[in-house]
Design a protein around this motif. Structure first.
Motif, PDB file in Angstrom:
ATOM      1  N   GLY A  86       0.750  -1.162   0.029  1.00 63.48           N
ATOM      2  CA  GLY A  86      -0.017  -0.106  -0.070  1.00 63.48           C
ATOM      3  C   GLY A  86       0.957   1.390  -0.082  1.00 63.48           C
ATOM      4  N   GLY A  89       2.366   1.945  -3.276  1.00 67.55           N
ATOM      5  CA  GLY A  89       1.413   2.496  -4.582  1.00 67.55           C
ATOM      6  C   GLY A  89       1.026   0.870  -5.273  1.00 67.55           C
ATOM      7  N   PRO A  91      -1.389  -2.021  -5.736  1.00 70.14           N
ATOM      8  CA  PRO A  91      -2.773  -2.159  -5.324  1.00 70.14           C
ATOM      9  C   PRO A  91      -2.956  -3.722  -4.858  1.00 70.14           C
ATOM     10  CG  PRO A  91      -2.816  -2.080  -7.583  1.00 70.14           C
ATOM     11  CD  PRO A  91      -1.212  -1.995  -7.282  1.00 70.14           C
ATOM     12  N   ALA A  92      -2.334  -4.664  -5.197  1.00 73.72           N
ATOM     13  CA  ALA A  92      -2.746  -6.237  -4.940  1.00 73.72           C
ATOM     14  C   ALA A  92      -1.403  -7.081  -5.104  1.00 73.72           C
ATOM     15  CB  ALA A  92      -3.761  -6.390  -5.351  1.00 73.72           C
ATOM     16  N   GLN A 121      -5.388  -7.837  -1.236  1.00 75.43           N
ATOM     17  CA  GLN A 121      -5.303  -6.559  -1.581  1.00 75.43           C
ATOM     18  C   GLN A 121      -4.463  -5.407  -0.629  1.00 75.43           C
ATOM     19  OE1 GLN A 121      -8.863  -4.688  -2.661  1.00 75.43           O
ATOM     20  NE2 GLN A 121      -9.428  -6.257  -3.851  1.00 75.43           N
ATOM     21  N   THR A 124      -3.783   0.457   2.911  1.00 73.20           N
ATOM     22  CA  THR A 124      -3.519   2.147   2.938  1.00 73.20           C
ATOM     23  C   THR A 124      -4.248   2.829   4.141  1.00 73.20           C
ATOM     24  OG1 THR A 124      -5.230   3.076   1.374  1.00 73.20           O
ATOM     25  CG2 THR A 124      -2.861   2.362   0.789  1.00 73.20           C
TER      26      THR A 124
END
Length: 166
Positions: A86, A89, A91-92, A121, A124
């Motif tokens: 997270g 940057g 996402p998964a 996932q 953040t």
């Protein structure tokens, strides 16, 4: 935050005194009764915990079993990677950890080189509290006299309800 080592007690106390509620907290565990994140539980400020360990906190266990507290258990290494991803940057990501267990239920599964992986996932937060000796406004931290076992990669994330972001 791992156990009681590296707990940002002073910062957690400030969150407690502000009285912010409905928090989603991401941490290895919820500390112990009356200390660290445990004080946020006592005041019912935590709505959801994303962690890898229930631990010795009897109130955490009680609130979870009674349905007062939503808990998402995640393997410790996966939890650390979810927070690191997270922050980077990403996402998964895919991991073999948790495949074929309740952790993997309902998650996308892919096979790579004959091995099954689940899609996790990233996490953040709106802000993080970290116990470090010194830090700059960009989040670079220097550790001194504190545990570095889990803290440099993953710290306590707190997500505020939308109404508190203004």
């Amino acid at each position: 935050v791992l156990g009681l080592w590296g707990v940002p007690g002073g910062l957690t106390g400030k969150v407690f005194r502000r009285g912010v509620g409905e928090l989603t907290v991401v941490s290895n565990n919820c500390g112990v009764d009356g200390f660290g994140l445990g004080i946020l539980l006592e005041d019912r400020q935590v709505r959801k915990m994303i962690s890898s360990y229930v631990g010795e906190n009897k109130l955490f266990e009680k609130q979870y079993l009674s349905g007062e507290l939503e808990v998402e258990l995640t393997p410790q290494g996966t939890l650390a990677e979810k927070m690191r991803a997270g922050g980077a940057g990403i996402p998964a990501f895919y991991t073999a950890t948790g495949y074929g267990t309740p952790v993997g239920e309902g998650k996308e599964v892919r096979e790579f080189n004959g091995r099954h992986y689940i899609l996790e996932q990233a996490i953040t937060g709106d802000f993080a509290i970290v116990r470090a000796w010194k830090a700059d406004r960009y989040g670079n931290a220097i550790y001194r006299h504190t545990a570095q076992n889990f803290n440099p990669v993953s710290y306590t994330h707190l997500t505020l309800p939308t109404s508190d972001l203004v």
